[in-house]
Write a protein that holds these residues in place. Structure first.
Motif, short mmCIF file in Angstrom:
data_model
loop_
_atom_site.label_atom_id
_atom_site.label_comp_id
_atom_site.label_asym_id
_atom_site.label_seq_id
_atom_site.Cartn_x
_atom_site.Cartn_y
_atom_site.Cartn_z
N VAL A 230 0.84 -1.19 0.00
CA VAL A 230 0.00 0.00 0.00
C VAL A 230 0.88 1.25 0.00
O VAL A 230 1.74 1.42 0.86
CB VAL A 230 -0.94 0.03 1.21
N VAL A 231 0.68 2.09 -1.01
CA VAL A 231 1.33 3.39 -1.11
C VAL A 231 0.24 4.41 -1.43
O VAL A 231 -0.64 4.16 -2.26
CB VAL A 231 2.41 3.40 -2.22
N ASN A 232 0.30 5.57 -0.76
CA ASN A 232 -0.74 6.59 -0.97
C ASN A 232 -2.14 6.05 -0.70
O ASN A 232 -3.10 6.36 -1.41
CB ASN A 232 -0.66 7.17 -2.39
N GLU A 233 -2.23 5.19 0.31
CA GLU A 233 -3.50 4.65 0.80
C GLU A 233 -4.20 3.75 -0.21
O GLU A 233 -5.42 3.54 -0.13
CB GLU A 233 -4.44 5.79 1.23
N ARG A 234 -3.44 3.19 -1.14
CA ARG A 234 -4.03 2.21 -2.05
C ARG A 234 -2.95 1.25 -2.52
O ARG A 234 -1.75 1.55 -2.49
CB ARG A 234 -4.69 2.90 -3.25
N SER A 235 -3.37 0.07 -2.97
CA SER A 235 -2.42 -0.94 -3.44
C SER A 235 -1.75 -0.48 -4.73
O SER A 235 -2.36 0.22 -5.55
CB SER A 235 -3.14 -2.27 -3.69
N LEU A 236 -0.50 -0.88 -4.88
CA LEU A 236 0.22 -0.58 -6.13
C LEU A 236 -0.45 -1.27 -7.30
O LEU A 236 -0.93 -2.40 -7.19
CB LEU A 236 1.68 -1.04 -6.03
N GLN A 237 -0.47 -0.59 -8.45
CA GLN A 237 -1.10 -1.14 -9.64
C GLN A 237 -0.05 -1.58 -10.67
O GLN A 237 1.03 -1.00 -10.75
CB GLN A 237 -2.03 -0.11 -10.28
N LEU A 238 -0.42 -2.59 -11.45
CA LEU A 238 0.44 -3.08 -12.53
C LEU A 238 -0.32 -3.02 -13.85
O LEU A 238 -1.37 -3.64 -14.01
CB LEU A 238 0.87 -4.53 -12.26
N VAL A 239 0.22 -2.24 -14.80
CA VAL A 239 -0.27 -2.23 -16.17
C VAL A 239 0.81 -2.87 -17.03
O VAL A 239 1.99 -2.55 -16.91
CB VAL A 239 -0.57 -0.79 -16.65
N TYR A 240 0.40 -3.79 -17.91
CA TYR A 240 1.36 -4.53 -18.72
C TYR A 240 1.21 -4.16 -20.19
O TYR A 240 0.10 -4.05 -20.72
CB TYR A 240 1.16 -6.04 -18.53
N VAL A 241 2.34 -3.96 -20.88
CA VAL A 241 2.35 -3.56 -22.29
C VAL A 241 2.30 -4.79 -23.19
O VAL A 241 3.09 -5.73 -23.02
CB VAL A 241 3.62 -2.75 -22.61
N ILE A 242 1.39 -4.78 -24.14
CA ILE A 242 1.29 -5.88 -25.10
C ILE A 242 1.18 -5.31 -26.52
O ILE A 242 0.64 -4.24 -26.74
CB ILE A 242 0.08 -6.80 -24.81
N GLY A 243 1.73 -6.06 -27.46
CA GLY A 243 1.69 -5.65 -28.86
C GLY A 243 0.55 -6.34 -29.59
O GLY A 243 0.01 -7.34 -29.12
#
Length: 410
Positions: A230-243
């Motif tokens: 938790v950072v900034n009162e929320r869970s870290l997010q993961l966005v993944y790049v796809i072609g």
């Protein structure tokens, strides 16, 4: 810290998951007429400027009639209404070598849900790993963004570490994950945008079923660990790049519907690179609308449409200026380049109905013929409509490369 202003040797736009040994031409051909027209350009350049619009554009209804004068006059007119017009998530990329994007991210902060500055590279260093790019981080800019709006800050991390050096070893995978988590916590990020798939394809990882499975397990584990922090009162997010896929069927190196299902809730979003359809060897539109639609159909097949809300459909804010005589050439142009060409050549803009893009032709003093494809209000709006139809968001590469009035549509 200060921003790095020099342009890197590589360019994110050209990233592809397709092995270099295969053709770079995607599977969808928006208009076979372009092949005929290119032959004419080479054989008889004197008539090329006349014939290209006939061969490559359809009947133009009034809604697509736009003149160079209109663009030059109106491109800087931005609505004072800061409310969002596009209801789904918007991921905005910003690059250190184009400072305009930093300013636009602040000016139009309310239009974005996610902002991804292109800052980091994670590399192998012997048996260890090193994270490069902190010198790019501008904490003052991040602070300004947080004061102006609520967009999440997810810097892009390019995973360049040799995959064989860490995917096979649990401890090595953990080291990579720990580096990423530590940087997010220390620098107060909301998560990351991770790019690795194309590099794994280049190393042959995705051709080996066992290694491919390990690669997916790494992404899933990274997402799970990030969600536990938790950072900034929320869970870290993961966005993944796809072609996008490069044929009408998926290959082992393509990211497909089974991969979406395998990763499940571990990944919060996917930045889909639906642009760079054409190149100097095969001049044409940047992102034909039918190809974009076909890409979404392939990716969301086999019961994967439930993940459509996680897709950030890629929209290019850059264009291309191709040389049509003498074996090709040319490359990407930004908004300022486009406006300069309009002002200098005063061209007639044409609409290609098949691809859903505007283009124009011009000749240089040396009698070289060029064709320019660059986004217009109509072409951007049509791609926003495509995203809406799927319930998907959009990702913009990159906001500093476009025209200011594009933001009225977001």
């Amino acid at each position: 810290m200060g921003r790095k202003r020099g342009r890197p040797e590589w360019d994110r736009r050209s990233t592809t998951s397709k092995p270099s040994s295969e053709s770079n031409r995607p599977f969808f051909n928006p208009n076979k007429g372009i092949v005929i027209s290119l032959l004419i350009f080479v054989a008889c350049p004197a008539i090329s400027l006349y014939l290209y619009p006939i061969l490559y554009s359809a009947s133009i209804p009034n809604v697509v009639d736009v003149t160079y004068q209109q663009i030059l006059t109106e491109n800087g007119k931005v609505s004072e209404n800061a409310s969002r017009q596009f209801p789904n998530p918007v991921l905005a990329y910003v690059t250190p070598w184009n400072s305009k994007g930093y300013d636009l991210a602040k000016d139009f902060n309310s239009k974005f849900t996610h902002i991804s500055p292109v800052w980091y590279h994670l590399k192998s260093q012997g048996a260890e790993f090193v994270l490069e790019g902190r010198h790019n981080v501008d904490k003052g800019w991040i602070s300004d963004l947080r004061m102006k709006g609520h967009a999440l800050i997810l810097p892009r991390f390019v995973l360049e570490a040799i995959p064989m050096a860490f995917l096979k070893e649990k401890k090595q995978r953990a080291k990579v994950i720990d580096l990423i988590i530590a940087e997010c916590k220390e620098m107060d990020f909301d998560g990351i945008v991770l790019e690795s798939w194309s590099r794994w394809a280049a190393y042959g990882v995705l051709h080996d079923p066992h290694m491919r499975n390990l690669a997916l397990k790494f992404i899933k584990k990274l997402g799970q660990v990030m969600h536990s922090v938790v950072v900034n009162e929320r869970s870290l997010q993961l966005v993944y790049v796809i072609g996008p896929p490069h044929s009408d069927r998926l290959h082992e190196y393509d990211f497909g519907p089974q991969d979406l299902q395998s990763l499940g809730d571990a990944v919060d979003g996917y930045s889909l690179m639906t642009y760079d359809f054409s190149n100097p060897q095969n001049p044409g539109p940047n992102a034909p609308l039918k190809w974009v639609h076909s890409t979404m159909q392939l990716l969301l097949a086999d019961g994967s449409q439930k993940f459509s809300h996680k897709i950030f459909l890629g929209i290019n804010f850059y264009g291309n200026d191709y040389v049509l005589k003498g074996g090709g050439g040319g490359g990407a142009i930004l908004g300022r380049d486009y406006l300069s060409l309009l002002e200098k050549h005063k061209p007639e803009l044409n609409w290609d109905k098949e691809s859903g893009e505007h283009f124009f032709l011009y000749s240089t003093d040396g009698n070289d013929q060029h064709v320019v494809f660059y986004p217009s209000l109509l072409s951007v709006e049509m791609r926003l409509d495509e995203a809406r139809s799927w319930g998907a968001g959009i990702s913009i590469w990159e906001i500093g490369q476009g025209l200011d009035y594009f933001f009225n549509l977001l």
